[in-house]
Design a protein around this motif. Sequence first.
Motif, mmCIF file in Angstrom:
data_model
loop_
_atom_site.group_PDB
_atom_site.id
_atom_site.type_symbol
_atom_site.label_atom_id
_atom_site.label_comp_id
_atom_site.label_asym_id
_atom_site.label_seq_id
_atom_site.Cartn_x
_atom_site.Cartn_y
_atom_site.Cartn_z
ATOM 1 N N LEU A 65 -22.683 -38.793 20.545
ATOM 2 C CA LEU A 65 -23.604 -37.851 21.754
ATOM 3 C C LEU A 65 -23.758 -37.933 23.214
ATOM 4 O O LEU A 65 -23.756 -37.281 23.779
ATOM 5 N N ARG A 113 -24.278 -31.179 20.238
ATOM 6 C CA ARG A 113 -25.580 -31.082 19.579
ATOM 7 C C ARG A 113 -25.379 -30.397 17.980
ATOM 8 O O ARG A 113 -25.697 -30.716 17.031
ATOM 9 N N LEU A 135 -32.233 -36.035 15.861
ATOM 10 C CA LEU A 135 -31.000 -35.686 17.415
ATOM 11 C C LEU A 135 -32.294 -35.380 18.675
ATOM 12 O O LEU A 135 -32.337 -35.609 19.829
#
Length: 169
Positions: A65, A113, A135
């Motif tokens: 990410l 995401r 997350l």
Amino acid sequence: MTFDEFVAFRLGALLRYATVVTCDAYLAEDITQDVLVRAQARWARISAVDAPERYVKRMVLNEFLSWRRRRAARVVPLAWEHLDLHVAPTADPSAAVDDRDAVLRLVAALPPRQRAAVALRFYEDLPDEEIADLLGCRSVTVRSLISRALATLRKSLPAPLVTTLGDPA
């Protein structure tokens, strides 16, 4: 368990996980290598947690990410032959390969995401709460990410493949 033993036993699983999350075997190797270098330096602390593999997988996810945030341009990988998702053989193997390729290209085009949430749900088989923890968001956000990802996939996939995604909820 020593760091060397961990790598010897879990490297394949970590690479598969990173490949599913990134949709790029080469990027998965780079991210996994970077994460393992950092993990080796912190192994005394990491090995003390209940689930060191989950901790390292979280490091892989965070690295992916953050790598995506550092890159302004979206890259859609072309090297699909390196991605092994253990697809069961069918009567016509070429149709299965074509279907898998279509799905993987669409998944690779999802925002990072959404792709991570889909990978954690359908590859790692994690519940919403654990995905939210990984997350760094709420469970409702996870459901929203997965819902949007599946809606995007349903719009783009041919009709026979849409039925494999299930009915929209």
